[in-house]
Design an enzyme around this catalytic site. Structure first.
Site, PDB file in Angstrom:
ATOM      1  N   SER A 186       0.847  -1.195   0.000  1.00 30.15           N
ATOM      2  CA  SER A 186       0.000   0.000   0.000  1.00 30.15           C
ATOM      3  C   SER A 186       0.877   1.238   0.000  1.00 30.15           C
ATOM      4  O   SER A 186       1.686   1.440   0.913  1.00 30.15           O
ATOM      5  CB  SER A 186      -0.893   0.021   1.237  1.00 30.15           C
ATOM      6  OG  SER A 186      -1.442   1.318   1.405  1.00 30.15           O
ATOM      7  N   HIS A 240      -1.157  -1.215  -4.380  1.00 30.79           N
ATOM      8  CA  HIS A 240      -2.453  -0.915  -3.769  1.00 30.79           C
ATOM      9  C   HIS A 240      -2.535   0.581  -3.450  1.00 30.79           C
ATOM     10  O   HIS A 240      -1.651   1.137  -2.793  1.00 30.79           O
ATOM     11  CB  HIS A 240      -2.601  -1.737  -2.477  1.00 30.79           C
ATOM     12  CG  HIS A 240      -3.973  -1.696  -1.882  1.00 30.79           C
ATOM     13  ND1 HIS A 240      -5.023  -2.469  -2.340  1.00 30.79           N
ATOM     14  CD2 HIS A 240      -4.470  -0.993  -0.837  1.00 30.79           C
ATOM     15  CE1 HIS A 240      -6.105  -2.243  -1.609  1.00 30.79           C
ATOM     16  NE2 HIS A 240      -5.797  -1.337  -0.691  1.00 30.79           N
ATOM     17  N   ASP A 290      -4.811   3.445  -1.748  1.00 29.66           N
ATOM     18  CA  ASP A 290      -5.909   3.673  -0.797  1.00 29.66           C
ATOM     19  C   ASP A 290      -6.481   5.072  -0.973  1.00 29.66           C
ATOM     20  O   ASP A 290      -5.835   6.060  -0.620  1.00 29.66           O
ATOM     21  CB  ASP A 290      -5.404   3.521   0.641  1.00 29.66           C
ATOM     22  CG  ASP A 290      -5.152   2.070   1.005  1.00 29.66           C
ATOM     23  OD1 ASP A 290      -6.099   1.272   0.898  1.00 29.66           O
ATOM     24  OD2 ASP A 290      -4.024   1.737   1.401  1.00 29.66           O
ATOM     25  N   MET A 298      -9.159   7.744   0.159  1.00 30.46           N
ATOM     26  CA  MET A 298     -10.029   8.051   1.303  1.00 30.46           C
ATOM     27  C   MET A 298     -10.564   9.464   1.183  1.00 30.46           C
ATOM     28  O   MET A 298      -9.846  10.362   0.717  1.00 30.46           O
ATOM     29  CB  MET A 298      -9.241   7.905   2.611  1.00 30.46           C
ATOM     30  CG  MET A 298      -8.551   6.572   2.785  1.00 30.46           C
ATOM     31  SD  MET A 298      -7.695   6.511   4.370  1.00 30.46           S
ATOM     32  CE  MET A 298      -6.781   4.985   4.179  1.00 30.46           C
ATOM     33  N   HIS A 348      -8.448   1.115  -4.197  1.00 36.87           N
ATOM     34  CA  HIS A 348      -9.438   0.808  -3.149  1.00 36.87           C
ATOM     35  C   HIS A 348     -10.134   2.107  -2.743  1.00 36.87           C
ATOM     36  O   HIS A 348      -9.535   2.976  -2.111  1.00 36.87           O
ATOM     37  CB  HIS A 348      -8.685   0.181  -1.965  1.00 36.87           C
ATOM     38  CG  HIS A 348      -9.550  -0.132  -0.782  1.00 36.87           C
ATOM     39  ND1 HIS A 348      -9.010  -0.495   0.429  1.00 36.87           N
ATOM     40  CD2 HIS A 348     -10.902  -0.142  -0.616  1.00 36.87           C
ATOM     41  CE1 HIS A 348     -10.000  -0.701   1.300  1.00 36.87           C
ATOM     42  NE2 HIS A 348     -11.146  -0.486   0.689  1.00 36.87           N
ATOM     43  N   MET A 393     -12.329   4.097  -0.589  1.00 36.18           N
ATOM     44  CA  MET A 393     -12.996   4.229   0.710  1.00 36.18           C
ATOM     45  C   MET A 393     -13.693   5.582   0.703  1.00 36.18           C
ATOM     46  O   MET A 393     -13.330   6.515   1.429  1.00 36.18           O
ATOM     47  CB  MET A 393     -11.965   4.115   1.833  1.00 36.18           C
ATOM     48  CG  MET A 393     -11.447   2.707   2.001  1.00 36.18           C
ATOM     49  SD  MET A 393     -10.003   2.605   3.074  1.00 36.18           S
ATOM     50  CE  MET A 393      -8.709   2.765   1.858  1.00 36.18           C
ATOM     51  N   MET A 427     -11.544  -6.293   4.955  1.00 33.34           N
ATOM     52  CA  MET A 427     -10.794  -5.377   5.826  1.00 33.34           C
ATOM     53  C   MET A 427     -10.533  -6.069   7.166  1.00 33.34           C
ATOM     54  O   MET A 427     -11.469  -6.505   7.835  1.00 33.34           O
ATOM     55  CB  MET A 427     -11.592  -4.093   6.070  1.00 33.34           C
ATOM     56  CG  MET A 427     -11.849  -3.246   4.820  1.00 33.34           C
ATOM     57  SD  MET A 427     -10.342  -2.667   4.006  1.00 33.34           S
ATOM     58  CE  MET A 427      -9.585  -1.664   5.304  1.00 33.34           C
ATOM     59  N   ASP A 436      -6.790  -6.638   3.651  1.00 37.45           N
ATOM     60  CA  ASP A 436      -6.244  -5.296   3.820  1.00 37.45           C
ATOM     61  C   ASP A 436      -6.283  -4.911   5.288  1.00 37.45           C
ATOM     62  O   ASP A 436      -7.356  -4.719   5.852  1.00 37.45           O
ATOM     63  CB  ASP A 436      -7.063  -4.304   2.980  1.00 37.45           C
ATOM     64  CG  ASP A 436      -6.452  -2.907   2.953  1.00 37.45           C
ATOM     65  OD1 ASP A 436      -5.430  -2.682   3.628  1.00 37.45           O
ATOM     66  OD2 ASP A 436      -7.001  -2.038   2.252  1.00 37.45           O
TER      67      ASP A 436
END
Length: 230
Positions: free
Chosen positions: A13, A38, A40, A42, A71, A73, A142, A178
């Site tokens: 990540s 990966h 992330d 957010m 990913h 979020m 998760m 994750d």
């Protein structure tokens, strides 16, 4: 993406990378054995942190030679799918909990030309997953509450992964984990049926773009521990 297989894949990540050196960091982790990268995303709303948007994803895409695993979020998620697809994501994962119409979201991800991932928070069961299995390419379980790196692994998710693996059967669906993945927790998840392991601090600790060898040692340690548990 390459053809489907269940071999162990390590997906560092970049949340744990040096933000000022993303291009070099990505090249370093890939050279040191990363299988996927990966990312992330957010929004400070669905999760309590704010990270990257489509422009950053687009900027780092040329540096990624493996798989760009994005990913999301974020909530709402649907208005942003096309932007992340156009930025170059190979896989886009949206959260089961991000909105009332996750079926539509998964359709939109595939419609945009990406592999569709479904992410599930630690507090969510698998009830909502059953009728989606024929539309997804990956389930991201998760094993921490999303929003921050470096959190402790939640052990109750091991049984969830075992149940999920049984539900998937012979469908070509990756199980990604994750949160809190280390050489100690990776074997628990590999034994339960996972094949993609996201690791942030456990990969990047001790290394840098000037000294990337620790990244390779960390990736090899996680992979070896996971493969030994198979």
């Amino acid at each position: 993406m390459t053809s489907f297989d269940r071999s162990i894949k390590i997906a560092p990540s970049i949340l744990s990378a040096d933000f000022a050196n993303f291009g070099q960091e990505i090249r370093a982790i890939e050279a040191q054995g990363a299988d996927w990268v990966h990312v992330d995303v957010m929004d400070g709303h669905f999760v309590p942190n704010l990270t990257f948007g489509p422009p950053l994803v687009k900027a780092i895409r040329p540096h990624i030679k493996t798989v760009m695993d994005v990913h999301l979020m974020i909530s709402p998620v649907d208005p942003y799918i096309d932007a992340f697809a156009e930025a170059g994501a190979d896989v886009i994962s949206a959260h089961l909990e991000a909105g009332p119409h996750v079926h539509r979201t998964l359709q939109a991800i595939r419609g945009a030309g990406c592999k569709a991932g479904l992410a599930i928070n630690p507090g969510s069961g698998l009830d909502g997953v059953e009728y989606l299995l024929d539309m997804i390419d990956l389930v991201c379980v998760m094993t921490v509450n999303p929003g921050f790196g470096g959190q402790k692994f939640i052990h109750s998710q091991i049984d969830k992964v075992k149940t999920l693996r049984a539900k998937i059967g012979d469908r070509p669906i990756h199980i990604e984990i994750d949160g809190g993945i280390t050489p100690e927790t990776a074997p628990l998840m590999a034994a339960a049926g996972a094949d993609v392991l996201v690791a942030g601090s456990a990969v990047f600790k001790g290394g840098s773009v000037e000294n990337p060898e620790p990244y390779g040692a960390n990736i090899r340690a996680i992979r070896a521990a996971a493969e030994a548990a198979r």
